[in-house]
Design a protein around this motif. Structure first.
Motif, PDB file in Angstrom:
ATOM      1  N   LEU A  12     102.544  11.472 -18.712  1.00  0.00           N
ATOM      2  CA  LEU A  12     101.800  10.305 -19.194  1.00  0.00           C
ATOM      3  C   LEU A  12     102.459   9.669 -20.407  1.00  0.00           C
ATOM      4  N   CYS A  60     105.202   4.970 -17.431  1.00  0.00           N
ATOM      5  CA  CYS A  60     104.076   5.500 -16.660  1.00  0.00           C
ATOM      6  C   CYS A  60     102.845   4.613 -16.831  1.00  0.00           C
ATOM      7  N   VAL A  61     102.253   4.213 -15.711  1.00  0.00           N
ATOM      8  CA  VAL A  61     101.048   3.387 -15.726  1.00  0.00           C
ATOM      9  C   VAL A  61      99.801   4.245 -15.569  1.00  0.00           C
ATOM     10  N   ARG A  62      99.833   5.164 -14.615  1.00  0.00           N
ATOM     11  CA  ARG A  62      98.661   5.994 -14.343  1.00  0.00           C
ATOM     12  C   ARG A  62      99.096   7.175 -13.480  1.00  0.00           C
ATOM     13  N   LEU A  77      97.148   9.930 -10.946  1.00  0.00           N
ATOM     14  CA  LEU A  77      95.879  10.271 -10.314  1.00  0.00           C
ATOM     15  C   LEU A  77      95.909  11.701  -9.795  1.00  0.00           C
ATOM     16  N   ASP A  89      90.160  11.921  -9.001  1.00  0.00           N
ATOM     17  CA  ASP A  89      90.068  10.459  -9.025  1.00  0.00           C
ATOM     18  C   ASP A  89      89.790   9.857  -7.648  1.00  0.00           C
ATOM     19  N   ALA A 114     101.601   9.299  -9.024  1.00  0.00           N
ATOM     20  CA  ALA A 114     102.009   8.645 -10.266  1.00  0.00           C
ATOM     21  C   ALA A 114     102.438   7.210  -9.998  1.00  0.00           C
ATOM     22  N   MET A 153      95.864   3.769  -5.484  1.00  0.00           N
ATOM     23  CA  MET A 153      96.386   3.380  -6.793  1.00  0.00           C
ATOM     24  C   MET A 153      96.051   1.921  -7.103  1.00  0.00           C
ATOM     25  N   THR A 171      93.892   1.061 -10.398  1.00  0.00           N
ATOM     26  CA  THR A 171      94.595   0.387 -11.502  1.00  0.00           C
ATOM     27  C   THR A 171      94.363  -1.117 -11.525  1.00  0.00           C
TER      28      THR A 171
END
Length: 670
Positions: free
Chosen positions: A215, A220-222, A224, A228, A261, A409, A413
């Motif tokens: 992270l 890196c955006v997100r 999971l 989630d 990711a 995703m 997001t």
């Protein structure tokens, strides 16, 4: 600083990278395709200083000062000739390999306008085609050479478009020239990239997952995890396939996804995933279905390791075998097989109100809609799936592979997301033809008349169900082959293992079981002292006869005619083999089956609306022929639309050789 000329335009770049992403991502030249990124398939073939090379191999630093030509950069005359020749000869199916073929053709014809077929074969030796078998591609290149040599004009289309009339592929031009859109050739503003971290072991308990280091990566955006996912299961028929493996759960094969990711740059996805720390407790995998069937074997799924059992029993098999003159018993091991479609899986998910818009390349947009909606726990109407061009399927694009991860995703997001498999990921993750262990006894009398068959089939389901149950059923019901005998006993079992899941594949289980029966028949023919052809002709199913599975052969049964058509060729070629097989068209076994099609008039043209997916088989031409045959309209007045759950009605999955029959009939009636 690297200087490179592409299609006559000079470019300068400071960063070094492979030529293929430079062409596709930086310049938007998507005729060169990414089929393997390892120099093996030829879909990325381009010319460098007049010589064909694979764009996925060379870096810009190696091409400094050189000139590159892609299909986008060939002359208008060449474009017209190749588009016509490849379309007219039927050389284009899924189309993913075709621009590479065109470049290889150009490399030949630039130097030799009177090539032999052997010259053409040599020229395309580095280009793989999964669909056509190459003969029609060779025909297309020879026709192109003739047109260039004679300076022939492009013929005007004169076909009526009716059933049986010659008409070039309606989607040929965009596939030949690389203007057609496959999912990986699409970019969306603000798009990010996602990829799953796959299990290190085929069977292991996930003890802990630590994300802190990953992270912290600036791109890196997100990331999971299973927590989630609204509903953490997917599956074509049985929802037993984990979207992401949760902490504390056990992996079932090396393709299992642990986390998902997202990065702002696709180049840094692997680095981000390498920073995810996962602790495993490795367990002994079950890689053999016979081991998985043992009473003391650990359960891979809560209900046990047996997915499905099938039993067919007709007549008195043991008595018939006992009284037969000749009996052959063998064991056959048939391995799993990859579909090897040229286009690796790719999907784009885009936030769309309270749901998602999907760009995909599968065998049914409605299957995707159903499974994605179930995973997200939202109404299916909030999931809109649009198909783009599909670079081959063969059954391998029926299950979820990348679509659900792109949707997940994007949904979380609220950003457009692309998920794409490398060729190695495709090999590791998506379903395969089921491996089977087959014990089979086949018997006949002294004249070579079949009397009975008895078989046991153990099908390796792999880690998840997919279509393992129906595949086993078809393997059992079709094992007897297209022959006239009524003593048949087949005992089939589909078993979960820790191998790559088995799924739909052309033949759908019949390939495996008929292979075993046909091999036994060859041995029986030798024992009787007659040719393999004569044995099959003697026993061939005829109209009104009863198949081993109890079905009555219809009046259109023509197995005898097929055998007679190949008799001379078979007998005049000492190394030729012969085999017979049958396969249902449609879902079969009494299951309701529906095709749907709507026709819409827009600006004086008829638009055909059906979700029947084209995976290279030419469903657009089939639908067009139905309309032309029924209405007499000119083909130029007809438009075939790609599948879209918001526009085209559900015509079921492109599978089981069913779309010509069902969607075609629906179009005829419409």
């Amino acid at each position: 600083m690297y200087n490179i000329k592409v299609n006559g335009i000079e470019y300068q770049r400071e960063d070094d990278k492979k030529l293929l992403p430079f062409l596709r991502d930086d310049l938007g030249l998507t005729s060169a395709k990414d089929g393997c990124s390892e120099g093996a398939c030829g879909t990325c073939t381009v010319l460098v200083d007049g010589k064909k090379v694979r764009a996925c191999i060379f870096t810009l630093s190696k091409l400094d000062g050189k000139s590159v030509v892609t299909v986008e950069g060939i002359s208008d005359r060449e474009k017209e000739v190749y588009a016509y020749a490849f379309g007219d000869t039927g050389a284009v199916q899924c189309g993913f390999c075709i621009p590479g073929m065109v470049i290889s053709a150009k490399s030949l014809l630039d130097n030799n306008l009177e090539p032999t077929r052997a010259d053409v074969k040599k020229a395309i030796m580095g280009n793989i085609c999964r669909c056509t078998g190459y003969a029609k591609i060779e025909d297309a290149i020879l026709l192109s050479a003739k047109m260039f040599r004679e300076n022939s004009p492009i013929p005007e289309m004169s076909s009526s478009g009716k059933v049986g009339e010659h008409l070039g592929r309606i989607d040929a031009r965009e596939k030949v020239l690389g203007t057609g859109k496959y999912v990986d050739g699409i970019t969306v503003e603000g798009m990010i990239y996602a990829k799953a971290l796959r299990s290190k072991y085929p069977r292991a308990i996930v003890k802990d997952i630590r994300l802190d280091k990953a992270l912290a990566h600036p791109d890196c955006v997100r990331i999971l995890t299973a927590e989630d996912v609204p509903f953490n299961k997917t599956g074509h028929l049985v929802p037993d396939w984990d979207v992401l493996i949760a902490k504390g759960d056990t992996t079932r094969y090396i393709g299992d996804a642990i986390v998902l990711a997202a990065s702002t740059k696709k180049e840094t996805l692997d680095k981000i995933l390498s920073l995810v720390e996962v602790d495993y407790e490795e367990l002994t995998p079950l890689t053999n279905p016979l081991e998985a069937m043992k009473e003391d074997a650990p359960n891979l799924h809560p209900q046990g390791n047996i997915l499905s059992k099938q039993m067919i029993a007709r007549g008195n098999v043991d008595e018939a075998i006992k009284n037969s003159k000749y009996v052959v018993t063998n064991h056959y091991s048939v391995p799993m097989t990859d579909h090897a479609f040229m286009e690796p899986e790719c999907a784009i998910g885009i936030p769309n109100g309270d749901g998602v818009l999907m760009y995909t390349a599968s065998q049914s947009v409605y299957d995707e809609q159903r499974e994605i909606a179930r995973m997200l726990n939202i109404s299916p109407v909030l999931v809109r799936c649009q198909t783009k061009l599909v670079g081959g399927g063969f059954g391998g694009k029926e299950d979820m592979s990348v679509q659900h991860h792109a949707a997940l995703m994007a949904y979380i997001t609220k950003k457009p997301v692309k998920v794409k498999f490398s060729r190695q990921e495709s090999l590791n993750i998506h379903t395969k033809r089921h491996a089977m262990e087959i014990d089979i006894t086949t018997a006949c009398d002294e004249n070579g008349v079949l009397t009975a068959t008895k078989a046991m089939i153990i099908s390796d389901c792999g880690a998840y169900a997919s279509l393992g149950g129906p595949v086993l059923q078809r393997a059992c019901t079709h094992l007897g082959g297209p022959y006239n005998f009524q003593n048949l006993e087949v005992d089939g079992t589909c078993v979960y293992t820790n191998n790559v899941p088995g799924g739909a594949f052309r033949g759908f289980g019949v390939t495996q079981s008929c292979f075993a029966q046909e091999q036994n028949i060859n041995e029986l023919a030798e024992k009787v002292g007659i040719s393999p052809w004569e044995f099959r002709h003697k026993n061939a199913i005829r109209p009104g006869d009863e198949l081993p599975n109890g079905q009555i052969a219809g009046e259109d049964t023509a197995f005898v005619e097929c055998l007679e058509a190949v008799k001379d060729v078979f007998e005049s070629n000492p190394y030729a083999g012969i085999a017979g097989a049958m396969k249902n068209a449609g879902l079969g076994v009494g299951v309701p089956d529906v095709g749907r099609s709507n026709l819409k008039i827009v600006d004086g043209k008829v638009h055909i609306l059906t979700s029947a997916a084209c995976i290279g088989q030419g469903i657009g031409n089939v639908m067009l022929a139905m309309v032309c045959e029924t209405t007499g309209l000119d083909p130029s007045l007809i438009v075939h639309e790609l599948a879209d759950t918001a526009v085209t009605p559900n015509s079921g999955t492109t599978t089981a050789s069913r779309q010509t029959l069902f969607a075609g009939e629906a179009t005829r009636k419409a």
